[in-house]
Scaffold this motif. Structure first.
Motif, PDB file in Angstrom:
ATOM      1  N   SER A  34       0.859  -0.912  -0.191  1.00 31.98           N
ATOM      2  CA  SER A  34      -0.098   0.008   0.108  1.00 31.98           C
ATOM      3  C   SER A  34       0.958   1.047  -0.150  1.00 31.98           C
ATOM      4  N   ARG A  39      -2.941   1.522  -5.332  1.00 34.61           N
ATOM      5  CA  ARG A  39      -3.632   0.581  -5.123  1.00 34.61           C
ATOM      6  C   ARG A  39      -3.481  -0.550  -4.072  1.00 34.61           C
ATOM      7  N   GLN A  41      -2.944  -3.864  -1.905  1.00 33.99           N
ATOM      8  CA  GLN A  41      -3.007  -5.319  -2.373  1.00 33.99           C
ATOM      9  C   GLN A  41      -2.708  -5.860  -1.170  1.00 33.99           C
TER      10      GLN A  41
END
Length: 275
Positions: A34, A39, A41
């Motif tokens: 992060s 984004r 994950q």
């Protein structure tokens, strides 16, 4: 957008904190990638049953990183160690590693396993976690498609003046009378001050009950109607006595007249018999 593949192989942990009291810990590692504008994950390893304070996994997890965020040091890799318990997972500790630091270490030392200290939830250092990693070659990827609801939330909204055909206002324009609500009149219910409805039957209806606010009604019966009787006053007994007296006087007068006639008849019969 330029991206870069990233693989991390969780080898194991050593001398981590024991959060179990009576049994040996079942431990797994959860890895999160992060950062600002990145984004998020998240992947995890299998659980090492009875791994205790030195679990082993040797499990590889694969991620895709934004190269621009990676170079600008905005990508963080968090490795959380968790004890899988019957009453819910319990945190053991975590290690936070900057992804840029791993990229630079790989360029200098190659793909060698590394170890990082584990920090407990109370902020104390206890044990370490070991892993290997590898960055792939950059490649171009299309920009992520925004969610439809997110796009609509940022779209401009067209406003219309009052009375416009495209206006979504639920109120009528000025000058138009509002509809007036007309309530329905109450329906009469038997027993609440309304006359009862007559039902078809066999020529006889039960008399109405007193106490409901309406006068008694004479119902058709079997060919006769019963007239209501007036209440008797105190003079009724006097009239009855006078009538009885007159009737008795007439009877007595008739009896006296009959006796006189019998006497006259007897006298005349004797007179006549003497001839």
């Amino acid at each position: 957008m330029d991206c870069r593949p990233f693989e991390i192989t969780l080898i194991g942990a050593h001398d981590i904190k024991d959060v179990n009291t009576f049994s040996k810990m079942d431990v797994y590692a959860a890895v999160t990638v992060s950062g600002a504008g990145v984004r998020k994950q998240k992947l995890r390893t299998p659980v090492h049953k009875d791994g205790g304070t030195s679990p082993k996994w040797n499990h590889t997890l694969k991620f895709t990183l934004d190269d621009a965020a990676l170079v600008s040091d905005r990508v963080k890799i968090k490795i959380k160690l968790v004890s899988d318990r019957t009453f819910g997972p319990t945190k053991i500790g975590k290690a936070v590693v900057p992804a840029k630091e791993l990229l630079q270490s790989e360029k200098a030392n190659g793909e060698k396993p590394v170890s990082y200290l584990v920090v407990t939830p109370k902020g104390k250092t206890k044990g370490s976690v070991s892993f290997g990693y590898k960055f792939g070659e950059k490649f171009s990827a299309p920009l992520p498609v925004q969610h439809e609801a997110h796009k609509k939330a940022h779209e401009p909204v067209m406003a219309y003046p009052a009375g416009h055909a495209g206006s979504s206002s639920a109120y009528p324009p000025p000058g138009v009378a509002h509809p007036v609500y007309q309530p329905y009149p109450p329906q009469p219910q038997p027993g609440y001050g309304y006359p009862p409805q007559q039902q078809p039957g066999y020529g006889y209806a039960p008399p109405p009950q007193a106490g409901y606010g309406y006068p008694p009604v004479v119902q058709p019966g079997y060919g006769y109607a019963q007239k209501p009787q007036k209440p008797k006053r105190g003079g009724g007994n006097m009239g009855l006595g006078l009538g009885a007296g007159l009737l008795g006087g007439l009877l007595i007068g008739d009896m006296v007249s009959d006796v006189g006639d019998m006497g006259a008849y007897d006298g005349g019969y004797g007179d006549g018999f003497d001839f």
